[in-house]
Design a protein around this motif. Structure first.
Motif, PDB file in Angstrom:
ATOM      1  N   TYR A 249      43.271  31.715  33.969  1.00 35.47           N
ATOM      2  CA  TYR A 249      43.206  31.053  35.274  1.00 35.47           C
ATOM      3  C   TYR A 249      44.505  31.207  36.045  1.00 35.47           C
ATOM      4  N   ALA A 252      44.678  34.467  37.745  1.00 39.61           N
ATOM      5  CA  ALA A 252      43.832  34.538  38.944  1.00 39.61           C
ATOM      6  C   ALA A 252      44.411  33.722  40.088  1.00 39.61           C
ATOM      7  N   GLU A 253      45.010  32.595  39.761  1.00 39.91           N
ATOM      8  CA  GLU A 253      45.577  31.746  40.809  1.00 39.91           C
ATOM      9  C   GLU A 253      46.729  32.442  41.528  1.00 39.91           C
ATOM     10  N   ALA A 259      42.149  37.548  41.233  1.00 39.23           N
ATOM     11  CA  ALA A 259      41.315  36.498  41.843  1.00 39.23           C
ATOM     12  C   ALA A 259      40.012  37.075  42.385  1.00 39.23           C
ATOM     13  N   HIS A 262      37.819  37.375  39.391  1.00 40.64           N
ATOM     14  CA  HIS A 262      37.611  35.997  38.927  1.00 40.64           C
ATOM     15  C   HIS A 262      36.538  35.315  39.784  1.00 40.64           C
ATOM     16  N   ASN A 263      36.693  35.409  41.102  1.00 41.85           N
ATOM     17  CA  ASN A 263      35.745  34.763  42.011  1.00 41.85           C
ATOM     18  C   ASN A 263      34.415  35.496  42.069  1.00 41.85           C
ATOM     19  N   SER A 300      42.068  31.641  43.406  1.00 42.18           N
ATOM     20  CA  SER A 300      40.918  31.176  42.639  1.00 42.18           C
ATOM     21  C   SER A 300      40.163  30.055  43.356  1.00 42.18           C
ATOM     22  N   ASN A 362      32.232  30.566  35.552  1.00 47.53           N
ATOM     23  CA  ASN A 362      33.659  30.850  35.454  1.00 47.53           C
ATOM     24  C   ASN A 362      34.188  30.497  34.067  1.00 47.53           C
TER      25      ASN A 362
END
Length: 425
Positions: A249, A252-253, A259, A262-263, A300, A362
């Motif tokens: 995470y 991705a952030e 990201a 991830h999204n 994210s 997710n």
């Protein structure tokens, strides 16, 4: 035979019957009898309905619909229809939901069911003065907007708020009016667009400027669906797995390249439910990605933390412009069936369940990435697709898929060779 010299300029194509269109396109494209028959098979969507849903209708593209099990949302067990062609998406949600089920599942909320329409005003020498002039007309604007849809007002919806911004553009300053409308159980595009078009001449009159675009915004940040869930550390494989998921995470952030993927995984789940229920996947997807960039960089859509007890807490907040009335939700028989399976009573409830599915998706993705890698589970399911592409039928599909997974080579060329060996033996 395919005629490479055909012209795409077909006069009156939209006036032809569906059968006439199929025959014409089949001749031009050189389709064989099997392909012609495929175009004429509209599956569970009656040709007459399809012909009125889009222009120049020919046929349908059937997408598999599966059911996500194990979902508990706000204390209620929910069966969630998902329409997707991608292997492992439905299985991932089922698995993530199962690991949270005994701890209560998902808790959700909604900011409201309000949509935004924008009216663009240009050629104003005093844009800030014009902004004030529009804001002063709030009650006039309310009356103009609400008069456009008496039924919406009768049901308790209608105009709610007014925002006016001055923005700098390549063409100079523009004054952008936002009308914020509660559209209740409708997605609301038609309602707010009608209001914006009705209001635009009045704004031009009040300011002396000229109005151009009058259209809704898909950045529906007054219609946010929220979901949260806590996965107990012992249910997901312990602290090492939890910490690995946090690292995924944090990546991705911080990084838009990560990201984006991830999204995309989150949207695998969200878009599948949106599509199954006959809602607008493109509207939801554009709103989600725009919302992920609201602070000036793409990041994210979810957040992951550790609770005081050492468990993994996930949350999501995402624009969710979906409805229960209007469009394909009331026309497509499969969409109506999906909504019946969901047993939802409002657009808000549907939106909240969809957000929970996105969070579950997710969780499954980052857990797989942090442990076995994404390919193990995905390729196991994808092996069945490859087996069928190689020509396997019946019991051969499972047999060939198992061979491909065991070899660790889920490839079409390998599948064709192994299928030949199966049949030879």
């Amino acid at each position: 035979m395919n005629n490479a010299n055909y012209s795409s300029r077909i006069s009156g194509f939209h006036k032809k019957s569906v059968d006439e269109r199929i025959a014409l396109i089949a001749d031009m494209a050189g389709l064989n009898d099997t392909e012609r028959a495929l175009m004429g098979n509209s599956g569970n969507l009656d040709q007459e309905i399809g012909n009125h849903m889009i222009e120049n209708f020919l046929g349908t593209m059937t997408i598999p619909v599966g059911i996500a099990t194990n979902m508990k949302v706000d204390g209620r067990d929910v069966l969630v229809p998902m329409a997707t062609e991608e292997s492992s998406v439905v299985a991932a949600v089922c698995n993530a939901a199962r690991q949270s089920y005994d701890n209560g599942g998902f808790i959700t909320s909604m900011s409201g069911t309000r949509m935004i329409a924008q009216i663009q005003l240009v050629q104003v020498s005093d844009p800030y003065h014009a902004r004030m002039a529009i804001l002063e007309r709030k009650e006039d604007i309310r009356l103009i907007c609400d008069a456009c849809d008496p039924m919406l007002i009768k049901l308790g919806g209608g105009f709610r708020e007014l925002e006016v911004r001055v923005i700098d553009t390549l063409s100079g300053p523009m004054v952008i009016t936002h009308i914020i409308v509660d559209t209740l159980d409708a997605m609301g595009a038609n309602a707010v667009n009608t209001m914006a078009e009705k209001l635009a001449p009045f704004i031009a009159q009040w300011t002396g400027g000229r109005t151009y675009l009058r259209i809704l915004s898909n950045l529906a940040d007054h219609r946010l669906a929220r979901a949260r869930c806590v996965w107990r550390s012992e249910d997901i494989g312990g602290a090492d797995v939890r910490d690995g998921m946090l690292l995924a995470y944090h990546f991705a952030e911080a990084d838009p390249y990560r990201a984006a993927t991830h999204n995309k995984g989150i949207m695998n789940g969200i878009s599948a439910v949106v599509l199954a229920t006959g809602n607008d996947t493109r509207a939801v997807e554009s709103g989600a990605h725009a919302y992920a960039s609201r602070h000036g960089r793409y990041t994210s859509l979810t957040r992951w933390e550790v609770t005081n007890e050492g468990h993994l807490a996930g949350s999501i907040e995402v624009p969710m412009a979906v409805g229960l009335i209007g469009g394909a939700t009331k026309l497509h028989p499969m969409a109506k069936t999906a909504l019946k399976i969901l047993n939802v009573q409002s657009a808000s409830e549907l939106a909240r369940i969809i957000a929970a599915v996105g969070l579950a998706q997710n969780f499954a993705a980052i857990k797989a990435l942090a442990t076995t890698g994404i390919q193990k589970g995905h390729m196991s399911l994808h092996s069945h697709n490859i087996a069928m592409m190689a020509g396997a039928v019946g019991h051969e599909v499972d047999q060939l898929a198992q061979i491909l997974v065991a070899k660790g080579m889920v490839r079409l060329d390998i599948a064709e060779k192994e299928l030949a060996l199966i049949r030879g033996s």
